[in-house]
Scaffold this motif. Sequence first.
Motif, PDB file in Angstrom:
ATOM      1  N   PRO A  22      30.998 -53.423 140.466  1.00 28.53           N
ATOM      2  CA  PRO A  22      29.653 -53.568 141.043  1.00 28.53           C
ATOM      3  C   PRO A  22      28.694 -52.512 140.498  1.00 28.53           C
ATOM      4  O   PRO A  22      29.107 -51.446 140.043  1.00 28.53           O
ATOM      5  N   ILE A  23      27.441 -52.848 140.555  1.00 21.34           N
ATOM      6  CA  ILE A  23      26.399 -51.916 140.101  1.00 21.34           C
ATOM      7  C   ILE A  23      26.123 -50.930 141.227  1.00 21.34           C
ATOM      8  O   ILE A  23      25.591 -51.294 142.266  1.00 21.34           O
ATOM      9  N   THR A  24      26.503 -49.688 141.018  1.00 23.28           N
ATOM     10  CA  THR A  24      26.255 -48.662 142.040  1.00 23.28           C
ATOM     11  C   THR A  24      25.344 -47.560 141.527  1.00 23.28           C
ATOM     12  O   THR A  24      24.914 -46.723 142.305  1.00 23.28           O
ATOM     13  N   SER A  25      25.098 -47.548 140.227  1.00 29.24           N
ATOM     14  CA  SER A  25      24.248 -46.498 139.673  1.00 29.24           C
ATOM     15  C   SER A  25      23.555 -47.019 138.423  1.00 29.24           C
ATOM     16  O   SER A  25      23.781 -48.139 137.976  1.00 29.24           O
ATOM     17  N   TYR A  26      22.756 -46.171 137.852  1.00 30.19           N
ATOM     18  CA  TYR A  26      22.065 -46.511 136.614  1.00 30.19           C
ATOM     19  C   TYR A  26      23.064 -46.736 135.484  1.00 30.19           C
ATOM     20  O   TYR A  26      22.880 -47.614 134.649  1.00 30.19           O
ATOM     21  N   ASP A  27      24.160 -45.951 135.475  1.00 34.43           N
ATOM     22  CA  ASP A  27      25.182 -46.133 134.442  1.00 34.43           C
ATOM     23  C   ASP A  27      25.848 -47.496 134.558  1.00 34.43           C
ATOM     24  O   ASP A  27      26.216 -48.098 133.548  1.00 34.43           O
ATOM     25  N   GLY A  28      26.005 -48.004 135.769  1.00 36.67           N
ATOM     26  CA  GLY A  28      26.580 -49.329 135.958  1.00 36.67           C
ATOM     27  C   GLY A  28      25.694 -50.417 135.389  1.00 36.67           C
ATOM     28  O   GLY A  28      26.175 -51.381 134.796  1.00 36.67           O
ATOM     29  N   VAL A  29      24.400 -50.249 135.553  1.00 34.85           N
ATOM     30  CA  VAL A  29      23.450 -51.208 134.982  1.00 34.85           C
ATOM     31  C   VAL A  29      23.516 -51.177 133.459  1.00 34.85           C
ATOM     32  O   VAL A  29      23.558 -52.217 132.801  1.00 34.85           O
ATOM     33  N   LEU A  30      23.552 -49.973 132.896  1.00 34.29           N
ATOM     34  CA  LEU A  30      23.643 -49.851 131.430  1.00 34.29           C
ATOM     35  C   LEU A  30      24.928 -50.442 130.895  1.00 34.29           C
ATOM     36  O   LEU A  30      24.944 -51.088 129.839  1.00 34.29           O
ATOM     37  N   GLU A  31      26.023 -50.227 131.608  1.00 35.32           N
ATOM     38  CA  GLU A  31      27.308 -50.757 131.157  1.00 35.32           C
ATOM     39  C   GLU A  31      27.295 -52.285 131.150  1.00 35.32           C
ATOM     40  O   GLU A  31      27.739 -52.908 130.177  1.00 35.32           O
ATOM     41  N   GLN A  32      26.776 -52.897 132.202  1.00 35.02           N
ATOM     42  CA  GLN A  32      26.737 -54.356 132.247  1.00 35.02           C
ATOM     43  C   GLN A  32      25.745 -54.925 131.229  1.00 35.02           C
ATOM     44  O   GLN A  32      25.999 -55.961 130.621  1.00 35.02           O
ATOM     45  N   ALA A  33      24.636 -54.251 131.018  1.00 39.22           N
ATOM     46  CA  ALA A  33      23.682 -54.708 130.010  1.00 39.22           C
ATOM     47  C   ALA A  33      24.277 -54.600 128.607  1.00 39.22           C
ATOM     48  O   ALA A  33      24.054 -55.474 127.761  1.00 39.22           O
ATOM     49  N   THR A  34      25.045 -53.544 128.360  1.00 38.47           N
ATOM     50  CA  THR A  34      25.704 -53.385 127.069  1.00 38.47           C
ATOM     51  C   THR A  34      26.733 -54.485 126.842  1.00 38.47           C
ATOM     52  O   THR A  34      26.822 -55.052 125.744  1.00 38.47           O
ATOM     53  N   ILE A  35      27.497 -54.815 127.870  1.00 37.77           N
ATOM     54  CA  ILE A  35      28.478 -55.902 127.753  1.00 37.77           C
ATOM     55  C   ILE A  35      27.779 -57.214 127.450  1.00 37.77           C
ATOM     56  O   ILE A  35      28.209 -57.980 126.566  1.00 37.77           O
ATOM     57  N   MET A  36      26.677 -57.484 128.151  1.00 35.72           N
ATOM     58  CA  MET A  36      25.948 -58.736 127.906  1.00 35.72           C
ATOM     59  C   MET A  36      25.390 -58.787 126.492  1.00 35.72           C
ATOM     60  O   MET A  36      25.441 -59.825 125.836  1.00 35.72           O
ATOM     61  N   ALA A  37      24.864 -57.681 125.996  1.00 36.14           N
ATOM     62  CA  ALA A  37      24.257 -57.666 124.664  1.00 36.14           C
ATOM     63  C   ALA A  37      25.304 -57.788 123.564  1.00 36.14           C
ATOM     64  O   ALA A  37      25.087 -58.475 122.565  1.00 36.14           O
ATOM     65  N   GLU A  38      26.447 -57.146 123.746  1.00 39.06           N
ATOM     66  CA  GLU A  38      27.467 -57.144 122.692  1.00 39.06           C
ATOM     67  C   GLU A  38      28.330 -58.404 122.705  1.00 39.06           C
ATOM     68  O   GLU A  38      28.766 -58.860 121.653  1.00 39.06           O
ATOM     69  N   GLU A  39      28.584 -58.968 123.863  1.00 43.03           N
ATOM     70  CA  GLU A  39      29.522 -60.083 123.966  1.00 43.03           C
ATOM     71  C   GLU A  39      28.863 -61.460 123.944  1.00 43.03           C
ATOM     72  O   GLU A  39      29.559 -62.458 123.907  1.00 43.03           O
ATOM     73  N   THR A  40      27.552 -61.510 123.975  1.00 45.43           N
ATOM     74  CA  THR A  40      26.851 -62.793 123.940  1.00 45.43           C
ATOM     75  C   THR A  40      26.409 -63.057 122.509  1.00 45.43           C
ATOM     76  O   THR A  40      25.781 -62.210 121.877  1.00 45.43           O
ATOM     77  N   ASP A  41      26.750 -64.247 122.010  1.00 46.04           N
ATOM     78  CA  ASP A  41      26.389 -64.558 120.631  1.00 46.04           C
ATOM     79  C   ASP A  41      24.890 -64.862 120.522  1.00 46.04           C
ATOM     80  O   ASP A  41      24.190 -65.071 121.509  1.00 46.04           O
ATOM     81  N   ALA A  42      24.410 -64.898 119.300  1.00 44.43           N
ATOM     82  CA  ALA A  42      22.970 -65.053 119.040  1.00 44.43           C
ATOM     83  C   ALA A  42      22.456 -66.412 119.506  1.00 44.43           C
ATOM     84  O   ALA A  42      21.323 -66.515 119.998  1.00 44.43           O
ATOM     85  N   MET A  43      23.267 -67.442 119.391  1.00 43.41           N
ATOM     86  CA  MET A  43      22.823 -68.772 119.803  1.00 43.41           C
ATOM     87  C   MET A  43      22.608 -68.835 121.316  1.00 43.41           C
ATOM     88  O   MET A  43      21.638 -69.441 121.789  1.00 43.41           O
ATOM     89  N   ALA A  44      23.485 -68.207 122.081  1.00 42.53           N
ATOM     90  CA  ALA A  44      23.332 -68.180 123.542  1.00 42.53           C
ATOM     91  C   ALA A  44      22.103 -67.370 123.935  1.00 42.53           C
ATOM     92  O   ALA A  44      21.358 -67.764 124.841  1.00 42.53           O
ATOM     93  N   GLN A  45      21.865 -66.255 123.269  1.00 42.61           N
ATOM     94  CA  GLN A  45      20.676 -65.458 123.547  1.00 42.61           C
ATOM     95  C   GLN A  45      19.407 -66.247 123.221  1.00 42.61           C
ATOM     96  O   GLN A  45      18.424 -66.201 123.967  1.00 42.61           O
ATOM     97  N   PHE A  46      19.441 -66.992 122.127  1.00 45.49           N
ATOM     98  CA  PHE A  46      18.299 -67.821 121.750  1.00 45.49           C
ATOM     99  C   PHE A  46      18.055 -68.904 122.799  1.00 45.49           C
ATOM    100  O   PHE A  46      16.907 -69.142 123.193  1.00 45.49           O
ATOM    101  N   LEU A  47      19.119 -69.557 123.252  1.00 39.93           N
ATOM    102  CA  LEU A  47      18.976 -70.626 124.234  1.00 39.93           C
ATOM    103  C   LEU A  47      18.388 -70.103 125.549  1.00 39.93           C
ATOM    104  O   LEU A  47      17.460 -70.699 126.100  1.00 39.93           O
ATOM    105  N   LEU A  48      18.895 -68.984 126.047  1.00 41.14           N
ATOM    106  CA  LEU A  48      18.379 -68.417 127.286  1.00 41.14           C
ATOM    107  C   LEU A  48      16.925 -67.953 127.129  1.00 41.14           C
ATOM    108  O   LEU A  48      16.103 -68.137 128.029  1.00 41.14           O
ATOM    109  N   SER A  49      16.598 -67.379 125.980  1.00 38.06           N
ATOM    110  CA  SER A  49      15.217 -66.961 125.718  1.00 38.06           C
ATOM    111  C   SER A  49      14.287 -68.164 125.599  1.00 38.06           C
ATOM    112  O   SER A  49      13.144 -68.129 126.070  1.00 38.06           O
ATOM    113  N   PHE A  50      14.780 -69.229 124.993  1.00 39.11           N
ATOM    114  CA  PHE A  50      13.978 -70.439 124.844  1.00 39.11           C
ATOM    115  C   PHE A  50      13.665 -71.054 126.202  1.00 39.11           C
ATOM    116  O   PHE A  50      12.530 -71.479 126.458  1.00 39.11           O
TER     117      PHE A  50
END
Length: 145
Positions: free
Chosen positions: A55-83
């Motif tokens: 769970p997100i309990t601090s600022y570091d938790g937010v950064l960790e989850q954002a890093t996981i989302m950025a590194e583990e999501t492929d470019a096509m999925a990021q494009f689709l969600l942005s679109f």
Amino acid sequence: MTWFRALLAAGLSVIMPGAGHVLVRDWLRAAVFAGLFFIASALFLPIDQIAAAGPITSYDGVLEQATIMAEETDAMAQFLLSFIALFAAIDATVRALGYPPGSDTKTEGLMCPECGKEIDGDLEFCHWCTTRLDPESADEETRQA
């Protein structure tokens, strides 16, 4: 006021697709865009890895989850969600400015000054957006048509 409302609708739709449509009281489009975004998120985001981070309990938790989302999501999925978010923002902006799809500029009845849809002249409010209509503005609308 209309431009401010349109920009606010666009900003809300970028943050969460469908939120801008809620602002302009277009409930069906809000449900469609939010549902589409949630389904795409469930299909393409690494939810199992994000949940394993805890769970997100601090600022570091937010950064960790954002890093996981950025590194583990492929470019096509990021494009689709942005679109989806961009398309929802554009659509909410157009709807907030009062340009309903499929409408022509030649209407024979009274028009609501807020949402731009045709209204009944006998009512004291717009039955589409519930904006109160003043008798003076109804007379002005009649003269303009």
